[in-house]
Design a protein around this motif. Structure first.
Motif, short mmCIF file in Angstrom:
data_model
loop_
_atom_site.label_atom_id
_atom_site.label_comp_id
_atom_site.label_asym_id
_atom_site.label_seq_id
_atom_site.Cartn_x
_atom_site.Cartn_y
_atom_site.Cartn_z
N THR A 80 43.50 43.75 34.61
CA THR A 80 43.90 42.52 35.30
C THR A 80 43.03 42.24 36.51
O THR A 80 42.55 41.12 36.70
N LEU A 81 42.81 43.27 37.32
CA LEU A 81 41.97 43.08 38.51
C LEU A 81 40.54 42.75 38.14
O LEU A 81 39.91 41.89 38.77
N THR A 82 40.02 43.37 37.09
CA THR A 82 38.66 43.06 36.62
C THR A 82 38.57 41.60 36.21
O THR A 82 37.64 40.88 36.62
N LYS A 83 39.53 41.13 35.43
CA LYS A 83 39.53 39.73 35.00
C LYS A 83 39.63 38.78 36.20
O LYS A 83 38.97 37.74 36.23
N TYR A 84 40.48 39.16 37.14
CA TYR A 84 40.67 38.31 38.31
C TYR A 84 39.38 38.19 39.13
O TYR A 84 38.96 37.09 39.49
N SER A 110 51.55 42.63 45.70
CA SER A 110 50.23 42.00 45.68
C SER A 110 49.68 41.93 44.26
O SER A 110 49.13 40.91 43.85
N PHE A 111 49.85 43.01 43.50
CA PHE A 111 49.36 43.01 42.13
C PHE A 111 50.06 41.94 41.30
O PHE A 111 49.41 41.20 40.54
N ASN A 112 51.37 41.83 41.45
CA ASN A 112 52.11 40.82 40.69
C ASN A 112 51.67 39.40 41.05
O ASN A 112 51.57 38.53 40.18
N LYS A 113 51.37 39.17 42.31
CA LYS A 113 50.89 37.84 42.73
C LYS A 113 49.50 37.56 42.16
O LYS A 113 49.20 36.44 41.75
N LEU A 118 46.17 34.78 38.28
CA LEU A 118 45.23 34.86 37.16
C LEU A 118 45.77 34.11 35.95
O LEU A 118 45.03 33.39 35.26
N SER A 119 47.06 34.24 35.71
CA SER A 119 47.68 33.54 34.58
C SER A 119 47.53 32.02 34.74
O SER A 119 47.23 31.31 33.77
#
Length: 123
Positions: A80-84, A110-113, A118-119
């Motif tokens: 997820t972080l890579t995509k973001y 923070s991760f959920n936000k 990203l979504s």
């Protein structure tokens, strides 16, 4: 349960290797992480003793339910972080490197936000 970053990296690597190759041995982890065989042996012994992995008589490693839960949690953060970061314009190489550093320390909030944002970006 909170475990050390290095343990999270080992478990995540086992998961990635299982997905890529189907089966995992200690030597595969050595080659993937560029660590010494002795370091991997000590870590795998520790993981067996703590119930994160099982190892059969042929040396094949399988994540237990608790080991898999940790590995999947960290790997989801990494992806997820890579995509973001890439959505922000960061190169894939740097996005992966930065995600690997942050995935262990970022708060759930923070991760959920970031995941929510990203979504929205991907819609």
């Amino acid at each position: 349960m909170k475990i050390q970053e290095s343990a999270e990296n080992y478990l995540e690597t086992i998961l990635i290797l299982q997905q890529r190759n189907g089966q995992v041995r200690s030597i595969d982890i050595v080659n993937e992480m560029n660590f010494k065989k002795s370091s991997i042996s000590v870590a795998m012994k520790h993981f067996r003793e703590n119930g994160y992995i099982c190892m059969d008589e042929d040396g094949y490693i399988t994540l237990t339910e608790s080991g898999l839960a940790i590995a999947e949690h960290i790997y989801e953060r990494h992806r997820t972080l890579t995509k973001y970061f890439m959505a922000l314009g960061v190169s894939e190489k740097n996005a992966k490197k930065d995600a690997c550093k942050i995935e262990h320390d970022i708060s759930e909030e923070s991760f959920n936000k970031i995941r929510e944002h990203l979504s929205k970006l991907q819609q």
